[in-house]
Design a protein around this motif. Structure first.
Motif, mmCIF file in Angstrom:
data_model
loop_
_atom_site.group_PDB
_atom_site.id
_atom_site.type_symbol
_atom_site.label_atom_id
_atom_site.label_comp_id
_atom_site.label_asym_id
_atom_site.label_seq_id
_atom_site.Cartn_x
_atom_site.Cartn_y
_atom_site.Cartn_z
ATOM 1 N N ALA A 229 0.850 -1.197 0.000
ATOM 2 C CA ALA A 229 0.000 0.000 0.000
ATOM 3 C C ALA A 229 0.886 1.248 0.000
ATOM 4 N N LYS A 230 0.678 2.101 -0.997
ATOM 5 C CA LYS A 230 1.403 3.353 -1.121
ATOM 6 C C LYS A 230 0.446 4.534 -0.908
ATOM 7 N N ARG A 231 1.024 5.672 -0.591
ATOM 8 C CA ARG A 231 0.208 6.874 -0.369
ATOM 9 C C ARG A 231 0.231 7.755 -1.609
ATOM 10 N N ARG A 232 -0.942 8.231 -1.979
ATOM 11 C CA ARG A 232 -1.044 9.211 -3.057
ATOM 12 C C ARG A 232 -1.794 10.434 -2.534
ATOM 13 N N SER A 233 -1.234 11.604 -2.801
ATOM 14 C CA SER A 233 -1.874 12.863 -2.429
ATOM 15 C C SER A 233 -2.557 13.458 -3.649
ATOM 16 N N VAL A 234 -3.773 13.938 -3.456
ATOM 17 C CA VAL A 234 -4.544 14.590 -4.515
ATOM 18 C C VAL A 234 -4.824 16.020 -4.077
ATOM 19 N N PHE A 235 -4.552 16.960 -4.963
ATOM 20 C CA PHE A 235 -4.674 18.383 -4.644
ATOM 21 C C PHE A 235 -5.741 19.029 -5.526
ATOM 22 N N SER A 236 -6.529 19.890 -4.937
ATOM 23 C CA SER A 236 -7.505 20.652 -5.718
ATOM 24 C C SER A 236 -7.060 22.105 -5.806
ATOM 25 N N PHE A 237 -7.443 22.742 -6.892
ATOM 26 C CA PHE A 237 -7.161 24.165 -7.067
ATOM 27 C C PHE A 237 -8.153 24.714 -8.079
ATOM 28 N N SER A 238 -8.231 26.009 -8.172
ATOM 29 C CA SER A 238 -9.118 26.646 -9.151
ATOM 30 C C SER A 238 -8.350 27.708 -9.927
ATOM 31 N N SER A 239 -8.841 27.972 -11.127
ATOM 32 C CA SER A 239 -8.229 28.972 -11.998
ATOM 33 C C SER A 239 -9.326 29.799 -12.644
ATOM 34 N N ARG A 240 -9.087 31.090 -12.745
ATOM 35 C CA ARG A 240 -10.044 31.981 -13.402
ATOM 36 C C ARG A 240 -9.891 31.928 -14.926
ATOM 37 N N ASN A 241 -8.778 31.395 -15.393
ATOM 38 C CA ASN A 241 -8.527 31.357 -16.827
ATOM 39 C C ASN A 241 -9.150 30.107 -17.442
ATOM 40 N N PRO A 242 -9.924 30.265 -18.499
ATOM 41 C CA PRO A 242 -10.588 29.091 -19.101
ATOM 42 C C PRO A 242 -9.594 28.180 -19.824
ATOM 43 N N LEU A 243 -9.854 26.888 -19.746
ATOM 44 C CA LEU A 243 -9.089 25.893 -20.502
ATOM 45 C C LEU A 243 -10.091 25.061 -21.290
ATOM 46 N N PRO A 244 -10.507 25.563 -22.453
ATOM 47 C CA PRO A 244 -11.562 24.876 -23.214
ATOM 48 C C PRO A 244 -11.192 23.433 -23.553
ATOM 49 N N ARG A 245 -12.161 22.547 -23.417
ATOM 50 C CA ARG A 245 -12.030 21.119 -23.766
ATOM 51 C C ARG A 245 -10.877 20.456 -23.014
ATOM 52 N N CYS A 246 -10.675 20.851 -21.774
ATOM 53 C CA CYS A 246 -9.565 20.307 -21.007
ATOM 54 C C CYS A 246 -9.800 18.833 -20.675
ATOM 55 N N PRO A 265 -18.845 31.004 -12.692
ATOM 56 C CA PRO A 265 -18.431 32.364 -13.087
ATOM 57 C C PRO A 265 -17.079 32.763 -12.518
ATOM 58 N N GLU A 266 -16.757 32.263 -11.318
ATOM 59 C CA GLU A 266 -15.487 32.645 -10.699
ATOM 60 C C GLU A 266 -14.314 31.790 -11.158
ATOM 61 N N GLY A 267 -14.583 30.775 -12.012
ATOM 62 C CA GLY A 267 -13.485 29.973 -12.529
ATOM 63 C C GLY A 267 -13.806 28.492 -12.524
ATOM 64 N N ARG A 268 -12.789 27.684 -12.821
ATOM 65 C CA ARG A 268 -12.939 26.240 -12.934
ATOM 66 C C ARG A 268 -12.071 25.554 -11.899
ATOM 67 N N SER A 269 -12.589 24.496 -11.297
ATOM 68 C CA SER A 269 -11.830 23.714 -10.329
ATOM 69 C C SER A 269 -11.160 22.527 -11.013
ATOM 70 N N PHE A 270 -10.026 22.125 -10.457
ATOM 71 C CA PHE A 270 -9.251 21.007 -10.971
ATOM 72 C C PHE A 270 -8.728 20.185 -9.804
ATOM 73 N N ILE A 271 -8.350 18.947 -10.098
ATOM 74 C CA ILE A 271 -7.564 18.165 -9.157
ATOM 75 C C ILE A 271 -6.305 17.700 -9.876
ATOM 76 N N ALA A 272 -5.254 17.422 -9.095
ATOM 77 C CA ALA A 272 -3.967 17.079 -9.687
ATOM 78 C C ALA A 272 -3.168 16.215 -8.723
ATOM 79 N N ARG A 310 3.617 23.790 -18.252
ATOM 80 C CA ARG A 310 2.904 23.199 -19.383
ATOM 81 C C ARG A 310 1.700 24.034 -19.802
ATOM 82 N N ILE A 311 1.061 24.671 -18.826
ATOM 83 C CA ILE A 311 -0.145 25.459 -19.096
ATOM 84 C C ILE A 311 0.058 26.847 -18.475
ATOM 85 N N PRO A 312 0.571 27.808 -19.221
ATOM 86 C CA PRO A 312 0.874 29.126 -18.657
ATOM 87 C C PRO A 312 -0.312 29.778 -17.946
ATOM 88 N N ALA A 313 -1.533 29.459 -18.361
ATOM 89 C CA ALA A 313 -2.711 30.038 -17.720
ATOM 90 C C ALA A 313 -2.832 29.618 -16.256
#
Length: 402
Positions: A229-246, A265-272, A310-313
């Motif tokens: 069993a290994k540990r994986r960390s998942v991080f969430s963040f948001s960006s105001r800049n659109p990334l169409p068809r991400c 309206p305030e942006g898009r959330s992501f996990i990484a 990789r994604i300047p936005a």
């Protein structure tokens, strides 16, 4: 002989085995699912990034994902899900693997031939095509990208767990809050499972779906599987800049990200997150809180810098919450170990999915049910994932591990 099948572990995989067993008209037995934590607080099913892809280097994994996709699109085709099943939230946004070297590009081409042969719709895009389709992507150092046109994306992992569990209960499975802590053996068979609270129960077969505790459970039966069993960390963040068809993006650095939720309206959330090299891969323990802590430095030092490059936005983001979860790694070849254990014909292994367990839970559950009831795989041939390859040192190496 008892007609009871005991399943150790009641998250998505254990619930899938239970449901598919009871859905088989030739079964005629009973199913007891033993889950030590019914809240699933530390279960990989609940903490997973919950994504599905066909971009693998082994055919059996492509087939399992195609079956999983069909299940996610229409679970009622396969199991009784009730009148108001949980919405699985499938979003077919695609995966995008990037390659910046000839070696990496060659691997994408080889894998693409396999994937397309198995029926997956995966497109290869050169740097110019990547820039045209994803104008927010920095492509100056890229040679090739592999993009899932359809059938890849992400879904609600918690909802899938609840749907599978609900189907199993609807079909008559009994779920108990307990833990398998031992076995009774008679010759080359398990004749009983010893539960921590309830004592011994006779059984026809036992299935080890214990997730991060699966290797320890197998050792109680005298079986050593190369799963840790290994540990994986998942991080969430948001960006105001659109990334169409991400899509779900896998960078050349190994850092991955995907959209999470709908644009606002305030942006898009992501996990990484990031899959570290073996030498720096931290262990996970259900019993050690320190091993389950989020590695925040990983985000600051590895994940965000790679994404911003990789994604300047994404140079400007708003960090959000993060969590850590178990990742059951098969150290031998990064593939699951499925089926009977050596010397114990009715002790079935279901371990070591190395990051692709949740999406494969429908197909694995169905396959193990067929093996227990009929003595062979009928829908999907999963024999390549058997323990024999470990014994004979014939690894079935999966190159595409996230």
């Amino acid at each position: 002989m008892s007609n009871l099948v005991v399943i150790a572990g009641g998250a998505a995989m254990g619930s899938s085995v239970a449901a598919h067993l009871l859905a088989d008209p030739d079964f005629g037995g009973r199913v007891l699912v033993v889950e030590k934590d019914p809240s699933y607080r530390l279960a990989g099913s609940a903490l997973s990034a919950a994504s599905i892809r066909q971009q693998y280097s082994q055919a059996v994994n492509v087939r399992l994902s195609l079956h999983g996709l069909a299940f996610l699109r229409d679970p009622g085709r396969f199991l009784p899900v009730g009148e108001d099943p949980p919405a699985l939230g499938l979003r077919e946004g695609g995966y995008l693997y990037l390659a910046g070297t000839e070696t990496g590009a060659g691997a994408l081409r080889r894998n693409n031939a396999l994937q397309r042969q198995e029926g997956a719709e995966i497109a290869l895009l050169d740097a110019a095509a990547l820039a045209a389709r994803f104008p927010w992507l920095e492509t100056g150092d890229l040679l090739l990208g592999s993009h899932g046109v359809t059938g890849e994306g992400w879904f609600d992992g918690w909802a899938l767990l609840q749907l599978l569990r609900g189907a199993a209960r609807r079909l008559g499975a009994t779920f108990v809050a307990d833990e398998v802590v031992g076995f009774r053996r008679e010759g080359g068979r398990i004749s009983g499972a010893v539960l921590k609270e309830r004592g011994e129960v006779p059984c026809r077969a036992l299935v080890d779906c214990a997730g991060s505790g699966g290797a320890a459970l197998a050792r109680l039966a005298g079986i050593d599987i190369p799963v840790r069993a290994k540990r994986r960390s998942v991080f969430s963040f948001s960006s105001r800049n659109p990334l169409p068809r991400c899509p779900l993006l896998i960078d050349t650095t190994g850092v991955w990200m995907r959209p999470d939720g709908e644009p606002r309206p305030e942006g898009r959330s992501f996990i990484a997150g990031w899959s570290p090299p073996a030498a720096a891969d931290p262990d996970w323990s259900d019993d050690d809180p320190a091993s389950r802590e989020v590695d925040w430095e990983l985000f600051e030092e590895v994940v965000w810098p790679a994404l911003a490059s990789r994604i300047p936005a994404l140079a400007e983001i708003r960090p959000g919450r993060a969590w850590a979860g178990p990742y059951d790694m098969n150290l031998a070849d990064h593939n699951a170990v499925i089926g009977p254990a050596p010397g114990l014909e009715n002790f079935h292994l279901c371990n070591g999915f190395s990051g692709h367990g949740l999406q494969h839970a429908p197909g694995i559950g169905r396959g193990l049910a067929e093996l227990i009831v009929h003595g062979r795989f009928r829908t999907l041939d999963l024999s390549a994932l058997g323990f024999l390859r470990i014994i004979e040192n014939r690894p079935l190496v999966e190159d595409n591990v996230i």
